[in-house]
Scaffold this motif. Structure first.
Motif, short mmCIF file in Angstrom:
data_model
loop_
_atom_site.label_atom_id
_atom_site.label_comp_id
_atom_site.label_asym_id
_atom_site.label_seq_id
_atom_site.Cartn_x
_atom_site.Cartn_y
_atom_site.Cartn_z
N SER A 154 0.82 -1.21 0.00
CA SER A 154 0.00 0.00 0.00
C SER A 154 0.86 1.26 0.00
CB SER A 154 -0.89 0.01 1.25
OG SER A 154 -0.09 0.19 2.42
N ILE A 155 0.18 2.38 -0.06
CA ILE A 155 0.85 3.67 0.01
C ILE A 155 1.61 3.80 1.32
CG2 ILE A 155 0.48 6.17 0.13
CD1 ILE A 155 -1.92 5.69 -1.78
N ASP A 156 1.06 3.27 2.39
CA ASP A 156 1.75 3.33 3.68
C ASP A 156 3.08 2.59 3.62
OD1 ASP A 156 -0.18 4.90 4.97
OD2 ASP A 156 -1.36 3.14 5.51
N ASP A 157 3.13 1.49 2.89
CA ASP A 157 4.39 0.76 2.72
C ASP A 157 5.40 1.60 1.94
OD1 ASP A 157 3.50 -1.67 4.02
OD2 ASP A 157 2.32 -2.07 2.21
N LEU A 158 4.93 2.26 0.90
CA LEU A 158 5.80 3.13 0.11
C LEU A 158 6.29 4.31 0.94
CD1 LEU A 158 7.16 3.80 -2.57
CD2 LEU A 158 5.02 4.88 -3.30
N ILE A 159 5.43 4.87 1.76
CA ILE A 159 5.81 5.97 2.65
C ILE A 159 6.96 5.54 3.55
CG2 ILE A 159 5.03 7.28 4.68
CD1 ILE A 159 2.26 7.43 3.26
N ARG A 160 6.84 4.35 4.14
CA ARG A 160 7.91 3.85 5.02
C ARG A 160 9.20 3.60 4.23
NH1 ARG A 160 3.52 1.61 7.46
NH2 ARG A 160 3.54 -0.33 6.25
N ALA A 161 9.06 3.09 3.02
CA ALA A 161 10.24 2.76 2.21
C ALA A 161 11.05 4.00 1.83
CB ALA A 161 9.81 2.02 0.94
N VAL A 162 10.37 5.12 1.55
CA VAL A 162 11.09 6.32 1.13
C VAL A 162 11.31 7.30 2.28
CG1 VAL A 162 10.39 6.13 -1.27
CG2 VAL A 162 9.01 7.49 0.30
N GLY A 163 10.71 7.03 3.43
CA GLY A 163 10.95 7.87 4.60
C GLY A 163 10.38 9.27 4.50
N MET A 164 9.16 9.37 3.98
CA MET A 164 8.50 10.67 3.82
C MET A 164 7.13 10.63 4.46
SD MET A 164 9.12 11.81 -0.08
CE MET A 164 10.64 12.58 -0.53
N SER A 165 6.60 11.80 4.69
CA SER A 165 5.21 11.88 5.13
C SER A 165 4.31 11.65 3.92
CB SER A 165 4.90 13.25 5.73
OG SER A 165 4.84 14.24 4.72
N ARG A 166 3.05 11.39 4.16
CA ARG A 166 2.08 11.15 3.08
C ARG A 166 2.03 12.35 2.13
NH1 ARG A 166 -2.10 7.56 2.31
NH2 ARG A 166 -1.61 6.62 4.31
N MET A 167 1.93 13.55 2.66
CA MET A 167 1.85 14.75 1.81
C MET A 167 3.13 14.97 1.01
SD MET A 167 -1.07 16.01 1.54
CE MET A 167 -0.51 17.29 0.46
N GLN A 168 4.28 14.76 1.64
CA GLN A 168 5.55 14.91 0.92
C GLN A 168 5.61 13.92 -0.24
OE1 GLN A 168 8.13 14.27 4.32
NE2 GLN A 168 9.05 16.28 3.99
N LEU A 169 5.20 12.69 0.01
CA LEU A 169 5.22 11.67 -1.03
C LEU A 169 4.30 12.06 -2.18
CD1 LEU A 169 6.07 8.81 -2.04
CD2 LEU A 169 4.00 7.97 -0.90
N TYR A 170 3.08 12.47 -1.86
CA TYR A 170 2.14 12.86 -2.92
C TYR A 170 2.68 14.02 -3.74
CZ TYR A 170 -1.85 9.90 -1.78
OH TYR A 170 -2.69 8.83 -1.62
N ARG A 171 3.20 15.04 -3.07
CA ARG A 171 3.72 16.22 -3.79
C ARG A 171 4.91 15.86 -4.68
NH1 ARG A 171 3.64 19.59 1.51
NH2 ARG A 171 1.45 20.14 1.60
N LYS A 172 5.83 15.08 -4.13
CA LYS A 172 7.05 14.73 -4.87
C LYS A 172 6.72 13.86 -6.08
CE LYS A 172 11.71 14.58 -4.05
NZ LYS A 172 12.42 15.82 -3.89
#
Length: 80
Positions: A45-63
C-alpha cells in the motif's frame, strides 16, 4: 520532465534518461525499487511506500506528482 513521464502509458521510468537532481533521482530509484520488490504483494500500500522512502504522506504525494505527474495511487500498480 513531467511531460516525459506522462507520455508513457505504462510507467517505465529510466532515471538515466531524464535530468534530476541526485536527491530526486535517489527518491525515484527508492520508490521504484520498493514498488518493484513488492509487485506480487496485493497488500502493498501507500503506507508501505511511505515507510520505504521515509517521507510523510503529503511529501510523497507532492514529490511523485511533481516528478511523474502521478499520484501515489497511480504510481503503485493495482492488480485486477
Amino acid at each position: 520532465m513531467r511531460k516525459l513521464f506522462q507520455d508513457n502509458e505504462v510507467l517505465n521510468i529510466e532515471p538515466h534518461r531524464i535530468t534530476l537532481t541526485s536527491t530526486d533521482e535517489r527518491f525515484v530509484q527508492e520508490a521504484l525499487k520498493s514498488v518493484e520488490d513488492n509487485i506480487d504483494d496485493a497488500q502493498y500500500s501507500i503506507d508501505d511506500l511511505i515507510r520505504a522512502v521515509g517521507m510523510s504522506r503529503m511529501q510523497l504525494y507532492r514529490k511523485l506528482k511533481a516528478l511523474t505527474g502521478q499520484s501515489a495511487n497511480e504510481f503503485i500498480p493495482q492488480s485486477d
